[in-house]
Design a protein around this motif. Structure first.
Motif, PDB file in Angstrom:
ATOM      1  N   ALA A  65     -39.129   0.087 -90.342  1.00  0.00           N
ATOM      2  CA  ALA A  65     -38.926  -1.334 -90.639  1.00  0.00           C
ATOM      3  C   ALA A  65     -38.060  -1.935 -89.544  1.00  0.00           C
ATOM      4  O   ALA A  65     -37.439  -1.212 -88.768  1.00  0.00           O
ATOM      5  N   GLY A  66     -38.040  -3.272 -89.500  1.00  0.00           N
ATOM      6  CA  GLY A  66     -37.236  -3.944 -88.473  1.00  0.00           C
ATOM      7  C   GLY A  66     -38.018  -4.152 -87.184  1.00  0.00           C
ATOM      8  O   GLY A  66     -39.183  -3.750 -87.087  1.00  0.00           O
ATOM      9  N   GLU A  67     -37.382  -4.802 -86.224  1.00  0.00           N
ATOM     10  CA  GLU A  67     -38.083  -5.119 -84.969  1.00  0.00           C
ATOM     11  C   GLU A  67     -37.284  -4.691 -83.746  1.00  0.00           C
ATOM     12  O   GLU A  67     -36.057  -4.676 -83.777  1.00  0.00           O
ATOM     13  N   ILE A  68     -38.007  -4.356 -82.694  1.00  0.00           N
ATOM     14  CA  ILE A  68     -37.396  -4.119 -81.376  1.00  0.00           C
ATOM     15  C   ILE A  68     -38.097  -5.053 -80.394  1.00  0.00           C
ATOM     16  O   ILE A  68     -39.334  -5.070 -80.325  1.00  0.00           O
ATOM     17  N   TYR A  69     -37.311  -5.824 -79.657  1.00  0.00           N
ATOM     18  CA  TYR A  69     -37.871  -6.749 -78.664  1.00  0.00           C
ATOM     19  C   TYR A  69     -37.423  -6.350 -77.268  1.00  0.00           C
ATOM     20  O   TYR A  69     -36.269  -5.976 -77.059  1.00  0.00           O
TER      21      TYR A  69
END
Length: 310
Positions: A65-69
């Motif tokens: 879950a969550g995001e990496i940019y």
């Protein structure tokens, strides 16, 4: 102060392994940014999830879950082949164990140029060889080492080969996963200085992973402290050393050896007890206690930390 450019953004990242009753959450709601040109260090004991975060950023580990940019583009989960190739090229990793991360059956020449070959980043054979030799020189090794095998080198030299392999791709971002923990103490400073010089000369950005706070103090711009998959404190390097707030950060700092034997005898080790936090009624939040200094705690703890803030 001008707004710094965020190269990496990690938002509410969760990484778990296994399912159902066997599910293990290795990283829980990690949130931080890494600015272009800085060395951001992630520090915690073995098994705290720091390497897992590093590997997730370079897309080795999947995320739950969550995001990496990366430069504003989401890079975890399903992404286009084009973006995947760009990420592989522009983000490189230096691994902890130089023995295990180099292919023993391949010559140094091939090990270093594998990325060049995969991405066709050279004009002809002469250009490829020149690039390999330049990379070896840049990390302080002789160009003629290209024709040897990894077992012919010492640990420090092997780690330099690993660094050359990462650099030849001309990355913008490098994850250095405990790159000196497997090396002799005498070699460590050399490798740290090398990483620092490369950062300056090439304008690199580092995520530096370590379990020892004394190492990261002198090379980090900012430090995040992680405990059992949860980031508990984040601040600029000197701020964290001069004004640690979370009990776990204080415990880690108390374990840093003091070079003076008299002071070392008198110092008191702090043992961190996770049961001191009671989050049953009042849940914890990620809170900016002063500009750039973040802490994980509930309302009662934050009020206590505010009294300690210098």
């Amino acid at each position: 102060m001008a707004e710094r450019e965020k190269l990496i953004e990690v938002k509410d990242l969760q990484i778990s392994f296994g399912t159902g009753r066997k599910k293990f959450v290795a990283v829980d709601h990690a949130t931080f940014d890494i600015y272009k040109g800085e060395t951001f260090s992630l520090v915690g004991e073995s098994g705290s999830g720091k390497t897992t975060i590093g590997r997730a950023i370079v897309r080795i580990n999947p995320t739950s879950a969550g995001e990496i940019y990366f430069k504003g583009q989401k890079i975890n989960g399903k992404i286009s082949n084009e973006l995947d190739r760009e990420v592989v090229r522009k983000m490189q990793m230096i691994f902890q164990d130089p023995q295990a991360s180099l292919n023993e059956r391949a010559k140094v020449d091939y090990i270093i140029s594998e990325g060049l070959i995969n991405f066709h980043m050279y004009k002809d054979e002469k250009d490829r060889m020149e690039k390999v030799q330049a990379a070896l020189k840049e990390v302080g090794l002789l160009p003629e080492f290209a024709s040897r095998f990894p077992h012919e080198f010492s640990g420090g030299q092997r780690q330099r080969i690993g660094i050359a392999r990462a650099l030849i791709m001309e990355p913008e971002f490098v994850v250095a996963d405990e790159p000196i923990s497997a090396l002799d103490v005498s070699i460590r400073a050399q490798v740290l200085n090398l990483l620092n010089n490369l950062k300056k000369n090439r304008g690199l950005t580092y995520l530096f992973i370590a379990h020892d706070l004394s190492i990261v103090r002198f090379i980090s711009d900012r430090i995040a402290v992680i405990y059992k998959g949860r980031i508990v404190e984040l601040a600029e390097a000197e701020e964290l050393f001069l004004n640690p707030l979370h009990p776990y950060t204080k415990a880690l700092l108390s374990a840093v050896p003091i070079p003076d034997p008299e002071l070392e005898k008198k110092k008191q080790l702090i043992v961190y007890d996770p049961t001191q936090h009671d989050y049953t009624q009042d849940g914890p939040i990620w809170y900016e206690i002063k500009p750039g200094h973040f802490i994980w705690g509930n309302q009662k703890e934050i009020e206590q930390y505010q009294k300690e803030v210098k």
